[in-house]
Motif scaffolding. Structure first.
Motif, PDB file in Angstrom:
ATOM      1  N   LEU B 229       0.821  -1.209   0.000  1.00  0.00           N
ATOM      2  CA  LEU B 229       0.000   0.000   0.000  1.00  0.00           C
ATOM      3  C   LEU B 229       0.855   1.259   0.000  1.00  0.00           C
ATOM      4  O   LEU B 229       0.478   2.284  -0.569  1.00  0.00           O
ATOM      5  CB  LEU B 229      -0.919   0.004   1.227  1.00  0.00           C
ATOM      6  N   MET B 230       2.013   1.172   0.642  1.00  0.00           N
ATOM      7  CA  MET B 230       2.873   2.355   0.663  1.00  0.00           C
ATOM      8  C   MET B 230       3.440   2.650  -0.704  1.00  0.00           C
ATOM      9  O   MET B 230       3.719   3.803  -1.033  1.00  0.00           O
ATOM     10  CB  MET B 230       4.076   2.105   1.591  1.00  0.00           C
ATOM     11  N   SER B 231       3.659   1.602  -1.467  1.00  0.00           N
ATOM     12  CA  SER B 231       4.416   1.829  -2.697  1.00  0.00           C
ATOM     13  C   SER B 231       3.539   2.133  -3.903  1.00  0.00           C
ATOM     14  O   SER B 231       4.032   2.701  -4.872  1.00  0.00           O
ATOM     15  CB  SER B 231       5.305   0.629  -3.002  1.00  0.00           C
ATOM     16  N   VAL B 232       2.254   1.792  -3.839  1.00  0.00           N
ATOM     17  CA  VAL B 232       1.411   2.084  -5.004  1.00  0.00           C
ATOM     18  C   VAL B 232       1.407   3.569  -5.347  1.00  0.00           C
ATOM     19  O   VAL B 232       1.518   3.930  -6.516  1.00  0.00           O
ATOM     20  CB  VAL B 232      -0.022   1.556  -4.797  1.00  0.00           C
ATOM     21  N   PRO B 233       1.301   4.471  -4.373  1.00  0.00           N
ATOM     22  CA  PRO B 233       1.321   5.885  -4.758  1.00  0.00           C
ATOM     23  C   PRO B 233       2.629   6.308  -5.414  1.00  0.00           C
ATOM     24  O   PRO B 233       2.649   7.249  -6.210  1.00  0.00           O
ATOM     25  CB  PRO B 233       1.142   6.625  -3.429  1.00  0.00           C
ATOM     26  N   VAL B 234       3.699   5.628  -5.066  1.00  0.00           N
ATOM     27  CA  VAL B 234       4.981   5.993  -5.673  1.00  0.00           C
ATOM     28  C   VAL B 234       5.056   5.450  -7.088  1.00  0.00           C
ATOM     29  O   VAL B 234       5.526   6.118  -8.009  1.00  0.00           O
ATOM     30  CB  VAL B 234       6.145   5.450  -4.819  1.00  0.00           C
ATOM     31  N   MET B 235       4.587   4.229  -7.273  1.00  0.00           N
ATOM     32  CA  MET B 235       4.627   3.638  -8.611  1.00  0.00           C
ATOM     33  C   MET B 235       3.761   4.382  -9.580  1.00  0.00           C
ATOM     34  O   MET B 235       4.111   4.553 -10.741  1.00  0.00           O
ATOM     35  CB  MET B 235       4.097   2.207  -8.586  1.00  0.00           C
ATOM     36  N   GLY B 236       2.599   4.705  -9.135  1.00  0.00           N
ATOM     37  CA  GLY B 236       1.670   5.361 -10.035  1.00  0.00           C
ATOM     38  C   GLY B 236       0.835   4.357 -10.802  1.00  0.00           C
ATOM     39  O   GLY B 236       1.279   3.264 -11.139  1.00  0.00           O
ATOM     40  N   ALA B 238      -1.407   3.488 -14.201  1.00  0.00           N
ATOM     41  CA  ALA B 238      -1.389   3.884 -15.612  1.00  0.00           C
ATOM     42  C   ALA B 238      -2.617   4.727 -15.927  1.00  0.00           C
ATOM     43  O   ALA B 238      -3.715   4.440 -15.473  1.00  0.00           O
ATOM     44  CB  ALA B 238      -1.372   2.647 -16.497  1.00  0.00           C
ATOM     45  N   PRO B 239      -2.445   5.763 -16.717  1.00  0.00           N
ATOM     46  CA  PRO B 239      -3.589   6.630 -17.026  1.00  0.00           C
ATOM     47  C   PRO B 239      -4.657   5.920 -17.850  1.00  0.00           C
ATOM     48  O   PRO B 239      -5.834   6.254 -17.760  1.00  0.00           O
ATOM     49  CB  PRO B 239      -2.967   7.786 -17.801  1.00  0.00           C
ATOM     50  N   ASP B 240      -4.228   4.926 -18.613  1.00  0.00           N
ATOM     51  CA  ASP B 240      -5.225   4.246 -19.440  1.00  0.00           C
ATOM     52  C   ASP B 240      -5.753   2.984 -18.768  1.00  0.00           C
ATOM     53  O   ASP B 240      -6.319   2.120 -19.427  1.00  0.00           O
ATOM     54  CB  ASP B 240      -4.622   3.904 -20.799  1.00  0.00           C
ATOM     55  N   SER B 241      -5.562   2.904 -17.459  1.00  0.00           N
ATOM     56  CA  SER B 241      -6.025   1.702 -16.757  1.00  0.00           C
ATOM     57  C   SER B 241      -7.532   1.714 -16.633  1.00  0.00           C
ATOM     58  O   SER B 241      -8.144   2.752 -16.387  1.00  0.00           O
ATOM     59  CB  SER B 241      -5.378   1.665 -15.381  1.00  0.00           C
ATOM     60  N   ASN B 242      -8.132   0.534 -16.780  1.00  0.00           N
ATOM     61  CA  ASN B 242      -9.585   0.445 -16.670  1.00  0.00           C
ATOM     62  C   ASN B 242     -10.044  -0.027 -15.310  1.00  0.00           C
ATOM     63  O   ASN B 242     -11.224  -0.061 -15.028  1.00  0.00           O
ATOM     64  CB  ASN B 242     -10.128  -0.540 -17.727  1.00  0.00           C
ATOM     65  N   SER B 243      -9.088  -0.410 -14.477  1.00  0.00           N
ATOM     66  CA  SER B 243      -9.482  -0.948 -13.171  1.00  0.00           C
ATOM     67  C   SER B 243      -9.663   0.170 -12.175  1.00  0.00           C
ATOM     68  O   SER B 243      -9.132   1.256 -12.326  1.00  0.00           O
ATOM     69  CB  SER B 243      -8.405  -1.894 -12.654  1.00  0.00           C
ATOM     70  N   SER B 244     -10.402  -0.162 -11.119  1.00  0.00           N
ATOM     71  CA  SER B 244     -10.592   0.832 -10.061  1.00  0.00           C
ATOM     72  C   SER B 244      -9.346   0.870  -9.190  1.00  0.00           C
ATOM     73  O   SER B 244      -8.523  -0.040  -9.201  1.00  0.00           O
ATOM     74  CB  SER B 244     -11.786   0.439  -9.213  1.00  0.00           C
ATOM     75  N   THR B 245      -9.269   1.970  -8.442  1.00  0.00           N
ATOM     76  CA  THR B 245      -8.126   2.101  -7.541  1.00  0.00           C
ATOM     77  C   THR B 245      -8.097   0.963  -6.536  1.00  0.00           C
ATOM     78  O   THR B 245      -7.041   0.470  -6.169  1.00  0.00           O
ATOM     79  CB  THR B 245      -8.225   3.439  -6.790  1.00  0.00           C
ATOM     80  N   GLU B 246      -9.304   0.570  -6.105  1.00  0.00           N
ATOM     81  CA  GLU B 246      -9.357  -0.496  -5.098  1.00  0.00           C
ATOM     82  C   GLU B 246      -8.735  -1.772  -5.616  1.00  0.00           C
ATOM     83  O   GLU B 246      -8.029  -2.461  -4.894  1.00  0.00           O
ATOM     84  CB  GLU B 246     -10.809  -0.787  -4.694  1.00  0.00           C
ATOM     85  N   THR B 247      -9.018  -2.088  -6.867  1.00  0.00           N
ATOM     86  CA  THR B 247      -8.474  -3.336  -7.412  1.00  0.00           C
ATOM     87  C   THR B 247      -6.962  -3.312  -7.375  1.00  0.00           C
ATOM     88  O   THR B 247      -6.317  -4.299  -7.030  1.00  0.00           O
ATOM     89  CB  THR B 247      -8.925  -3.513  -8.875  1.00  0.00           C
ATOM     90  N   ILE B 248      -6.434  -2.163  -7.753  1.00  0.00           N
ATOM     91  CA  ILE B 248      -4.976  -2.090  -7.808  1.00  0.00           C
ATOM     92  C   ILE B 248      -4.393  -2.183  -6.404  1.00  0.00           C
ATOM     93  O   ILE B 248      -3.409  -2.884  -6.164  1.00  0.00           O
ATOM     94  CB  ILE B 248      -4.554  -0.795  -8.516  1.00  0.00           C
ATOM     95  N   TYR B 249      -5.021  -1.497  -5.462  1.00  0.00           N
ATOM     96  CA  TYR B 249      -4.530  -1.597  -4.097  1.00  0.00           C
ATOM     97  C   TYR B 249      -4.653  -3.017  -3.577  1.00  0.00           C
ATOM     98  O   TYR B 249      -3.789  -3.512  -2.868  1.00  0.00           O
ATOM     99  CB  TYR B 249      -5.278  -0.627  -3.185  1.00  0.00           C
ATOM    100  N   ASN B 250      -5.748  -3.660  -3.950  1.00  0.00           N
ATOM    101  CA  ASN B 250      -5.915  -5.051  -3.538  1.00  0.00           C
ATOM    102  C   ASN B 250      -4.825  -5.934  -4.094  1.00  0.00           C
ATOM    103  O   ASN B 250      -4.329  -6.841  -3.434  1.00  0.00           O
ATOM    104  CB  ASN B 250      -7.269  -5.587  -4.015  1.00  0.00           C
ATOM    105  N   ALA B 251      -4.502  -5.676  -5.349  1.00  0.00           N
ATOM    106  CA  ALA B 251      -3.455  -6.486  -5.964  1.00  0.00           C
ATOM    107  C   ALA B 251      -2.126  -6.254  -5.264  1.00  0.00           C
ATOM    108  O   ALA B 251      -1.361  -7.197  -5.032  1.00  0.00           O
ATOM    109  CB  ALA B 251      -3.349  -6.154  -7.452  1.00  0.00           C
ATOM    110  N   ALA B 252      -1.857  -4.991  -4.925  1.00  0.00           N
ATOM    111  CA  ALA B 252      -0.605  -4.694  -4.223  1.00  0.00           C
ATOM    112  C   ALA B 252      -0.596  -5.393  -2.868  1.00  0.00           C
ATOM    113  O   ALA B 252       0.411  -5.952  -2.434  1.00  0.00           O
ATOM    114  CB  ALA B 252      -0.459  -3.178  -4.039  1.00  0.00           C
ATOM    115  N   LEU B 253      -1.752  -5.337  -2.200  1.00  0.00           N
ATOM    116  CA  LEU B 253      -1.874  -6.008  -0.918  1.00  0.00           C
ATOM    117  C   LEU B 253      -1.633  -7.502  -1.081  1.00  0.00           C
ATOM    118  O   LEU B 253      -0.894  -8.119  -0.307  1.00  0.00           O
ATOM    119  CB  LEU B 253      -3.282  -5.755  -0.367  1.00  0.00           C
ATOM    120  N   ALA B 254      -2.241  -8.071  -2.127  1.00  0.00           N
ATOM    121  CA  ALA B 254      -2.069  -9.510  -2.347  1.00  0.00           C
ATOM    122  C   ALA B 254      -0.614  -9.848  -2.609  1.00  0.00           C
ATOM    123  O   ALA B 254      -0.114 -10.891  -2.162  1.00  0.00           O
ATOM    124  CB  ALA B 254      -2.947  -9.962  -3.515  1.00  0.00           C
ATOM    125  N   LEU B 255       0.066  -8.982  -3.337  1.00  0.00           N
ATOM    126  CA  LEU B 255       1.482  -9.251  -3.603  1.00  0.00           C
ATOM    127  C   LEU B 255       2.280  -9.251  -2.309  1.00  0.00           C
ATOM    128  O   LEU B 255       3.139 -10.111  -2.082  1.00  0.00           O
ATOM    129  CB  LEU B 255       2.037  -8.201  -4.574  1.00  0.00           C
TER     130      LEU B 255
END
Lengths: 332, 393
Positions: B229-236, B238-255
């Motif tokens: 969760l800390m690193s997602v804001p640093v990574m950024g 993608a502007p053309d991403s179709n997923s919601s922010t939650e999905t991406i955070y979830n994926a980061a959490l899962a990783l």
């Protein structure tokens, strides 16, 4: 005789010792401190009996009267609440804790704490002796042979070699000496006998030099000079390697965060020690005084030193805070 | 190292800086309706992964998911850069700040070589930000796990948390804090994951056994999920991403969770020697294993079966994480994929060691590591899973 007396003092100090928790809790000098008081006379008399003797401890010699004086300082200033309040992480407020004390107070506090450190050190030393004896006995029982494995692992100073023990040292001696004698024998006896030459097909050195088009004076190098140069180059390069390896070893022992200094740059004052006095400028411009140059004040974070404690190594500068650090051995 | 280190999680994460706040704001308006679907999908995967049938009234997963939702929401709110009152010279003194970042890089290179190499795949700014975050996490971890861990008290952790608050308010205490303070002023990083990590350290002080997967999940979140969760804001994103922010955070959490589980599975022997068992007690009992079996360190068929189940669960989390990596900034994807692939291979390595994680260290050889790089590159930039699968084989 010495130790009997010390054990007497030891027992009487037992209750006093029990109040001190860990060796680091002695760092309660970081906490607010009470003024050390002279304790009851009973304690002082016990120690006065031992004033006349001098004894040495681990090579450090000091006079007993000094100890008596030290013991006579306040013994209970390490109250449980203070010990439990102490923690190893500094914060911006804690540095100020001792600012209120007077010089004499500070000196007395330092003395009393040094005493406690000394007593605890002694306790640790004795416990370790017991530990060593007991573990030796265990090792003897289990393996049926005596193995005093007291030394820590000695890393080898020759790069790429594994840890060194007295056994491997012997191996190293025999290997090196056999190598050296082998080379001497080879160079002195075998090579001339076999007429080993540098060039392929038995051509001489001079022919070889000519064939690779190097300057001809190389072929006229005196053999003694050549062997001396070769030996010198070998020795110098080895010394260089050993030194580099040694530095690398020492570096490994350094705390990586503070690079062995024990301190980190204070962020509040950017390691300068002074902070700007930021006072709000009054908006009402009734007076036409020009803006004054901002004054500086001593940085509260680091008390003007520009450095703060490294929380990883606790100011020791080493990866592992060891016994041979100044706080543990304060009688320097 | 023991399982409490979140070091290896750092092999993940990315590169280019994008202004994620404005882009995600737009997306969230459209994608709000997907939230419920995400939540259902997420909990169903985790509950499938949980061996025990019963789920407590508020499982750790739900609590953690709430944190994730909050993070994503915070990111949407922060339209502008957070303005911190920087009254310290350090932050404005560029020379000292650069020295601080360099020091962070040195510490990172010293303690996490593979991760350091991974950061070289990122942009300069992101690399420094990740280093600063890494150093803070490592210092926090060393408080309970390092050479002076025996002297740590709850007060010390409270004091450390107070310093963290000061960092986020622009009043860093020492040079490493200053680097982190500068980082959080440049990127929309929230303080909550950091606080949760300190909470995880507190947990580590008291707990050396975990009764069920729920407790372990919470612990993994605290020490490794927070890092994601800390690193997602640093990574950024993608502007053309179709997923919601939650999905991406979830994926980061899962990783993060996957990485921590892999750590735990790899270091069973090492942790046992320090008296810690991170594997869930109920699952051990179900497999017919006791603590003595672990302390004895013998590989039996029961152990093999047990480990098979554990590895399978870790792989589920990796699969979950894979879904989000492609949504990151295109330059961030390569390092993240590389770390994901690399860490997955540790699980393969445990299997190859015949599930002997007591005495054998499961590690990925240099050759395999190097080969993961082009495979990750393919995944990051070429995209089609079939193609990358061909390359991997």
């Amino acid at each position: 005789m010495l130790w009997i007396e010390l054990s007497i003092t030891f027992h009487s100090m037992n209750s006093f010792i029990k109040k001190t928790m860990t060796i680091f809790s002695l760092q309660s000098q970081f906490l607010s401190c009470k003024i050390p008081q002279i304790p009851s006379h009973s304690k002082a008399t016990i120690f006065r009996e031992n004033t006349n003797q001098q004894f040495t401890l681990s090579g450090v010699s000091f006079l007993k009267p000094r100890i008596t004086l030290c013991y006579s300082s306040k013994d209970g200033d390490n109250t449980p609440s203070e010990s439990s309040n102490f923690c190893i992480i500094e914060g911006p407020e804690t540095v100020q804790d001792f600012v209120q004390m007077q010089l004499q107070e500070i000196q007395d506090n330092i003395k009393s704490r040094r005493n406690k450190i000394f007593l605890l050190m002694e306790e640790v030393r004795r416990l370790r002796v017991q530990q060593r004896l007991k573990s030796l006995r265990k090792v003897v029982n289990e393996e049926g042979e005596e193995e005093t494995n007291e030394m820590p692992e000695i890393p080898s100073s020759i790069p790429f070699l594994p840890h060194v023990t007295p056994k491997t040292l012997k191996k190293l001696y025999t290997t090196s000496i056999s190598f050296m004698s082998g080379i001497i024998v080879f160079g002195g006896i075998i090579a001339p006998t076999l007429e080993l030459k540098l060039g392929i097909g038995g051509t001489s050195y001079e022919d070889f030099i000519r064939s690779v088009h190097l300057p001809l004076q190389l072929s006229q190098v005196d053999p003694i000079v050549a062997s001396f140069s070769g030996g010198a180059v070998g020795v110098i390069s080895v010394l260089m390697l050993i030194e580099a390896s040694n530095v690398e070893q020492q570096e490994k022992k350094r705390c990586k965060y503070c690079h062995g200094t024990g301190y980190l740059a204070c962020a509040r004052c950017s390691a300068s020690g002074v902070c700007l006095n930021i006072d709000p400028i009054s908006v009402s411009s009734t007076s036409t005084k020009p803006l004054q140059v901002p004054t500086t004040k001593r940085c509260g974070n680091c008390s003007g030193s520009g450095k703060v404690m490294c929380p990883t190594c606790l100011c020791t500068g080493m990866m592992m805070a060891s016994e041979h650090d100044l706080r543990i051995d304060p009688f320097d | 190292m023991s399982s409490t280190t979140c070091v290896v999680v750092w092999v993940s994460c990315g590169s280019k800086l994008e202004n994620i706040t404005t882009t995600t704001h737009q997306k969230s308006v459209v994608k709000c309706s997907n939230n419920n679907n995400d939540k259902i999908r997420f909990t169903s995967i985790s509950s499938a992964a949980v061996a025990a049938a019963s789920v407590p009234s508020r499982s750790s997963e739900e609590k953690v998911y709430e944190v994730v939702l909050k993070q994503a929401a915070l990111v949407r709110e922060q339209r502008k850069r957070r303005t911190i009152e920087i009254d310290d010279d350090f932050m404005t003194n560029l020379h000292l700040l650069n020295a601080a970042y360099d020091r962070c890089g040195q510490v990172c290179a010293e303690y996490a070589k593979t991760f350091f190499l991974g950061t070289q795949l990122m942009t300069e700014e992101r690399r420094k930000a990740i280093w600063a975050i890494y150093v803070w996490c490592r210092r926090t971890d060393e408080l309970v796990d390092g050479p002076n861990a025996s002297h740590i008290t709850p007060t010390a952790l409270d004091r450390w948390e107070q310093r963290l608050n000061d960092v986020f308010q622009g009043r860093p205490y020492d040079m490493f804090d200053a680097a982190l303070s500068h980082t959080v002023s440049n990127y929309p990083v929230d303080i909550q994951p950091f606080k949760d990590m300190i909470e995880g350290m507190r947990m580590d002080l008291r707990k050396s056994r975990y009764n069920n997967f729920d407790e372990l999940y919470l612990y993994c979140y605290y020490v490794a999920g927070t890092v994601g969760l800390m690193s997602v804001p640093v990574m950024g994103i993608a502007p053309d991403s179709n997923s919601s922010t939650e999905t991406i955070y979830n994926a980061a959490l899962a990783l993060g969770i996957a990485n921590q589980l892999t750590n735990i599975l790899r270091d069973v022997g090492e942790d046992a020697r320090r008296g810690r068992i991170y594997l869930p007690q109920d699952e051990l009992a179900q497999a017919g294993l006791s603590e003595e079996d672990i302390f004895n360190g013998k590989v039996t068929d029961k152990w093999r079966n047990f480990m098979k189940g554990q590895i399978k669960r870790a792989r589920i989390f990796f699969d979950e994480a894979e879904k989000g990596v492609s949504e990151l900034n295109s330059a961030s994807r390569w390092p993240v994929w590389a770390s994901l692939l690399l860490y997955r291979q540790i699980l393969d390595s445990i299997e190859a060691n015949d599930y002997n994680n007591f005495t054998k260290r499961a590690y990925v050889g240099q050759a395999k590591k190097l080969f993961s790089l082009p495979a990750a590159y393919a995944k990051a930039f070429l995209g089609p899973p079939k193609l990358t699968k061909m390359i991997m084989r």
